[in-house]
Design an enzyme around this catalytic site. Structure first.
Site, PDB file in Angstrom:
ATOM      1  N   ASN A 173      -2.904  -1.908  -3.434  1.00  0.00           N
ATOM      2  CA  ASN A 173      -1.339  -1.629  -3.807  1.00  0.00           C
ATOM      3  C   ASN A 173      -1.490  -0.999  -5.477  1.00  0.00           C
ATOM      4  OD1 ASN A 173       1.235  -1.549  -4.616  1.00  0.00           O
ATOM      5  ND2 ASN A 173       1.620  -3.804  -4.676  1.00  0.00           N
ATOM      6  N   LYS A 195       0.898   0.429  -6.895  1.00  0.00           N
ATOM      7  CA  LYS A 195       2.270   0.042  -7.859  1.00  0.00           C
ATOM      8  C   LYS A 195       2.681   1.500  -8.531  1.00  0.00           C
ATOM      9  CE  LYS A 195       1.040  -4.636  -8.153  1.00  0.00           C
ATOM     10  NZ  LYS A 195       1.239  -5.908  -8.925  1.00  0.00           N
ATOM     11  N   GLU A 233       1.125 -13.958  -0.846  1.00  0.00           N
ATOM     12  CA  GLU A 233       0.817 -13.582  -2.237  1.00  0.00           C
ATOM     13  C   GLU A 233       1.408 -14.727  -3.143  1.00  0.00           C
ATOM     14  OE1 GLU A 233      -0.351  -9.334  -3.027  1.00  0.00           O
ATOM     15  OE2 GLU A 233       1.575  -9.250  -3.078  1.00  0.00           O
ATOM     16  N   GLY A 279      -0.930 -10.518 -10.811  1.00  0.00           N
ATOM     17  CA  GLY A 279      -1.030  -9.824 -12.050  1.00  0.00           C
ATOM     18  C   GLY A 279      -1.491 -10.594 -13.235  1.00  0.00           C
ATOM     19  N   HIS A 321       7.218  -7.138  -1.050  1.00  0.00           N
ATOM     20  CA  HIS A 321       6.433  -7.508  -2.120  1.00  0.00           C
ATOM     21  C   HIS A 321       7.252  -8.184  -3.299  1.00  0.00           C
ATOM     22  CE1 HIS A 321       3.819  -7.064  -5.920  1.00  0.00           C
ATOM     23  NE2 HIS A 321       2.951  -6.833  -4.786  1.00  0.00           N
ATOM     24  N   GLU A 336       7.313  -8.214  -6.145  1.00  0.00           N
ATOM     25  CA  GLU A 336       8.007  -7.616  -7.218  1.00  0.00           C
ATOM     26  C   GLU A 336       9.248  -6.811  -6.717  1.00  0.00           C
ATOM     27  OE1 GLU A 336       4.678  -5.071  -8.323  1.00  0.00           O
ATOM     28  OE2 GLU A 336       3.752  -6.896  -9.383  1.00  0.00           O
ATOM     29  N   SER A 373      -4.615 -11.451  -7.870  1.00  0.00           N
ATOM     30  CA  SER A 373      -5.754 -11.591  -8.745  1.00  0.00           C
ATOM     31  C   SER A 373      -7.126 -11.498  -8.057  1.00  0.00           C
ATOM     32  CB  SER A 373      -5.788 -12.668  -9.987  1.00  0.00           C
ATOM     33  OG  SER A 373      -4.417 -12.201 -10.703  1.00  0.00           O
TER      34      SER A 373
HETATM   35  C1  PEP Z   1      -0.262  -7.437  -5.775  1.00  0.00           C
HETATM   36  O1  PEP Z   1       0.399  -6.400  -6.545  1.00  0.00           O
HETATM   37  O2  PEP Z   1      -0.014  -7.217  -4.639  1.00  0.00           O
HETATM   38  C2  PEP Z   1      -1.293  -8.009  -6.285  1.00  0.00           C
HETATM   39  C3  PEP Z   1      -2.058  -9.040  -5.580  1.00  0.00           C
HETATM   40  O3  PEP Z   1      -1.687  -7.797  -7.759  1.00  0.00           O
HETATM   41  P1  PEP Z   1      -2.729  -8.344  -8.455  1.00  0.00           P
HETATM   42  O4  PEP Z   1      -4.110  -8.103  -7.527  1.00  0.00           O
HETATM   43  O5  PEP Z   1      -3.061  -7.423  -9.597  1.00  0.00           O
HETATM   44  O6  PEP Z   1      -2.840  -9.598  -9.007  1.00  0.00           O
END
Ligand code: PEP
Length: 249
Positions: free
Chosen positions: A10, A12, A166, A172, A94, A96, A211
Site C-alpha cells: 500500500n 499511500k 491490521e 506505521g 483501511h 486511515e 509494520s
Molecule cells: C498499512 O498501511 O496498511 C500498513 C500496514 O502500514 P505499515 O506497514 O507501514 O505499518
C-alpha cells in the site's frame, strides 16, 4: 488447507508516476513462483504502473473507491474506473480511511459490492485500536467490522475475498503484533468468516498488516492462518518489499 500467500503493498500518498513505475518494475521482476503480489499506487499512477508491469505476475490495485459507478460525486473514483486503468485489486476500509475520512462498515459494504460487481479482488481491512484491545474488545470489534462490511453477501459473491487484519496500533508505528497475537486474531476472523461463507472460509486469504518488515515477515507468515501481508512503509523500498516476497515463498 494450503492457501497461496498474497503480499500487497500500500503506497499511500507517496511516489510520482515515474517513481512508481520504477519501483513496480523492480518488484515485478522479483515475484517468486507460488506467491501472489500486488502494489497499490495512488489513483493517478495506476494506469502507468499497470502498463509498466503488464505481462508480469504483479497485480496493481487501488487504495479505495467510491460505491457509485458514475454521477455527481466530485473527487470520487469508481471501481469501474479503477478497472479501466488496469487495477485488479482494491483495498477497502483501511484504518486511515476509517479514522481520517469517515469510512464506516456501511460504506465499506457498499464499496465492496461495487468492487465485486466489476470482478475486482477486494482486500477488506479490519482491526482494533489499542484502546479497544486494552478494553478486551478485540473480538467484538472484528466481528462487528466483518459482519457489517460483508452484510448481504454470501459465499457465492465472495470467492476472491481477502481480509487484511491490521491492528491500528501497529500501522506505521514500528510496533508489530507478535506472531501469536496475529495468529489468534486471524483464527478468530476465520471463525467469523465461517459463519458468513461456510467452508469457503478455509480457502479465503487473511493478510496481516502492521509494520511488516523483512526481519519479521518470515515468522508472521509461518503462522497457520496468516496467508500474506498488507505492507505500508516497507513496500516503498524495493529491497525490503522483495525480501518480504521472498519470505513468503
Ligand atoms: C498499512 O498501511 O496498511 C500498513 C500496514 O502500514 P505499515 O506497514 O507501514 O505499518
Amino acid at each position: 488447507m494450503s492457501r497461496t500467500k498474497f503480499i500487497a503493498g500500500n503506497w499511500k500518498l507517496h511516489l510520482t508516476r515515474a517513481e512508481g513505475s520504477a519501483l513496480a518494475s523492480a518488484v515485478a521482476a522479483a515475484v517468486p513462483a507460488g506467491v501472489d503480489a500486488a502494489v497499490c499506487p495512488g489513483f493517478l499512477s495506476i494506469a502507468s504502473v499497470a502498463q509498466a508491469v503488464s505481462g508480469s505476475r504483479l497485480k496493481v490495485g487501488g487504495q479505495d473507491c467510491h460505491w457509485e459507478e458514475k454521477g455527481a460525486f466530485t473527487g470520487a473514483v469508481s471501481a469501474g474506473q479503477l478497472k479501466d486503468a488496469g487495477a485488479t485489486v482494491v483495498i477497502l476500509g483501511h484504518s486511515e480511511r476509517r479514522q481520517l475520512f469517515g469510512e464506516t462498515d456501511a460504506t465499506v459494504n457498499r464499496k465492496l459490492k461495487a468492487v465485486l460487481g466489476h470482478g475486482l479482488i477486494p482486500i477488506v481491512c479490519v482491526g482494533e485500536t489499542l484502546a479497544e484491545r486494552d478494553a478486551g474488545r478485540l473480538q467484538d470489534v472484528l466481528r462487528t467490522q466483518l459482519t457489517g462490511g460483508l452484510a448481504g453477501l454470501s459465499a457465492e459473491h465472495l470467492p476472491t475475498l481477502v481480509i487484511a487484519y491490521e491492528p491500528v496500533w501497529a500501522i506505521g508505528t514500528g510496533r508489530t503484533a507478535t506472531s501469536a497475537q496475529a495468529q489468534e486474531a486471524h483464527a478468530f476472523i476465520r471463525s467469523v468468516l465461517r459463519g458468513i461463507v461456510g467452508d469457503l472460509a478455509d480457502r479465503l486469504r487473511i493478510q496481516y498488516g502492521g509494520s511488516v518488515k523483512p526481519d519479521n515477515a518470515r515468522e508472521l507468515l509461518a503462522q497457520p492462518d496468516v496467508d500474506g501481508a498488507l505492507v505500508g512503509g516497507a513496500s516503498l523500498k524495493p529491497a525490503d518489499f522483495n525480501a518480504i516476497l521472498a519470505a513468503a515463498a
